[in-house]
Design a protein around this motif. Structure first.
Motif, PDB file in Angstrom:
ATOM      1  N   ARG A 154       9.483 -37.657 -25.045  1.00 60.06           N
ATOM      2  CA  ARG A 154       8.948 -36.806 -25.935  1.00 60.06           C
ATOM      3  C   ARG A 154       9.392 -34.956 -25.605  1.00 60.06           C
ATOM      4  O   ARG A 154       9.662 -35.074 -24.288  1.00 60.06           O
ATOM      5  N   TRP A 155      10.175 -34.106 -26.327  1.00 56.20           N
ATOM      6  CA  TRP A 155       9.892 -32.927 -25.934  1.00 56.20           C
ATOM      7  C   TRP A 155       9.107 -32.493 -26.618  1.00 56.20           C
ATOM      8  O   TRP A 155       8.890 -32.869 -28.145  1.00 56.20           O
ATOM      9  N   ALA A 156       8.929 -30.424 -26.453  1.00 62.29           N
ATOM     10  CA  ALA A 156       8.102 -29.891 -27.338  1.00 62.29           C
ATOM     11  C   ALA A 156       9.328 -29.232 -26.763  1.00 62.29           C
ATOM     12  O   ALA A 156       9.202 -28.012 -25.955  1.00 62.29           O
ATOM     13  N   SER A 157       8.882 -27.672 -27.750  1.00 62.10           N
ATOM     14  CA  SER A 157       9.343 -26.342 -27.560  1.00 62.10           C
ATOM     15  C   SER A 157       8.986 -25.152 -28.436  1.00 62.10           C
ATOM     16  O   SER A 157       8.653 -25.927 -29.591  1.00 62.10           O
ATOM     17  N   ALA A 158       8.787 -24.426 -28.029  1.00 62.40           N
ATOM     18  CA  ALA A 158       8.300 -22.939 -28.769  1.00 62.40           C
ATOM     19  C   ALA A 158       8.925 -21.641 -28.376  1.00 62.40           C
ATOM     20  O   ALA A 158       9.085 -21.751 -27.275  1.00 62.40           O
ATOM     21  N   ARG A 159       9.518 -20.671 -29.569  1.00 64.27           N
ATOM     22  CA  ARG A 159      10.410 -20.092 -29.318  1.00 64.27           C
ATOM     23  C   ARG A 159       9.912 -18.571 -29.720  1.00 64.27           C
ATOM     24  O   ARG A 159       9.604 -18.964 -31.125  1.00 64.27           O
ATOM     25  N   TYR A 160       9.152 -17.231 -29.633  1.00 66.09           N
ATOM     26  CA  TYR A 160      10.032 -16.338 -30.140  1.00 66.09           C
ATOM     27  C   TYR A 160      11.684 -15.352 -30.779  1.00 66.09           C
ATOM     28  O   TYR A 160      11.834 -15.335 -29.725  1.00 66.09           O
ATOM     29  N   ARG A 161      11.536 -15.148 -31.532  1.00 65.80           N
ATOM     30  CA  ARG A 161      13.243 -14.422 -32.074  1.00 65.80           C
ATOM     31  C   ARG A 161      12.453 -13.629 -32.243  1.00 65.80           C
ATOM     32  O   ARG A 161      12.207 -12.989 -33.611  1.00 65.80           O
ATOM     33  N   TYR A 162      13.126 -12.309 -31.604  1.00 63.12           N
ATOM     34  CA  TYR A 162      13.412 -10.675 -32.084  1.00 63.12           C
ATOM     35  C   TYR A 162      15.105 -10.632 -32.543  1.00 63.12           C
ATOM     36  O   TYR A 162      15.478 -10.727 -32.063  1.00 63.12           O
ATOM     37  N   ASN A 163      14.777 -10.632 -34.542  1.00 58.80           N
ATOM     38  CA  ASN A 163      15.437 -10.040 -35.130  1.00 58.80           C
ATOM     39  C   ASN A 163      16.258  -8.570 -35.163  1.00 58.80           C
ATOM     40  O   ASN A 163      15.151  -7.940 -36.031  1.00 58.80           O
TER      41      ASN A 163
END
Length: 183
Positions: A154-163
């Motif tokens: 099992r995997w989980a990820s959370a990411r924030y991308r600044y454009n």
């Protein structure tokens, strides 16, 4: 050929009792390579609309600085065919890193957490068909979790991308990604 290989592939998937993949496909996992090890990725993307077709080939290479720290560089090349004319060019350069800061080894299983980040540099100034991201520098930071055992993953990820803002002063807005996978 498909009539032969499809039933065989389906049979293997149904009969298999252990996980036979490593890492999620559409989101980053916390895995790193060993110290001095290399990881290679390649991808192909095709878009077609009317008389216009764009094929993009991408590649990324990553290097294990330590067993827990990975750095990488990636590049894309586009082949654009529009009304019989060809325009080809390189896309933006991408730099990435991943640092696994927690790892729990158990009997026949492993859990880990990693901090990851990447930056997309504005290097595609001469690209024939600039995307909205051309002319902007973008950055991403995130956290990835993974649990891998002989039977379950099992995997989980959370990411924030600044454009970043592009040359035409278009603000594309920032993005948040949350992914989960079980296998």
């Amino acid at each position: 050929m498909l009539k032969i290989y499809l039933p065989i592939a389906l049979s293997i998937c149904v009969v298999s009792t252990s996980a036979s993949a490593h890492g999620p496909i559409f989101s980053p996992g916390p895995e790193t390579v060993f110290k001095g090890g290399y990881e290679f990725h390649a991808d192909i993307h095709r878009e077609k609309s009317g008389n216009e077709q764009e094929d993009e080939i991408g590649t990324e290479v990553a290097y294990g600085i330590t067993a827990d720290w990975l750095v990488g560089i990636g590049a894309h090349y586009s082949f654009l065919k529009e009304e019989g004319e060809r325009n080809d060019g390189f896309g933006n350069l991408e730099l990435s890193t991943k640092y696994r800061f927690w790892r729990n080894d158990m009997l026949a299983a492993q859990e880990s957490l990693a901090l990851l980040g990447d930056i997309t540099l504005d290097t595609a100034r001469d690209h024939p068909d600039p995307a909205p991201s051309e002319g902007a520098t973008d950055a991403q930071i995130g956290l990835a979790y993974g649990y891998e055992s002989l039977k379950w993953q099992r995997w989980a990820s959370a990411r924030y991308r600044y454009n970043g803002e592009n040359d035409e002063a278009v603000d594309r807005g920032d993005q948040i990604f949350v992914d989960a996978a079980v296998g």
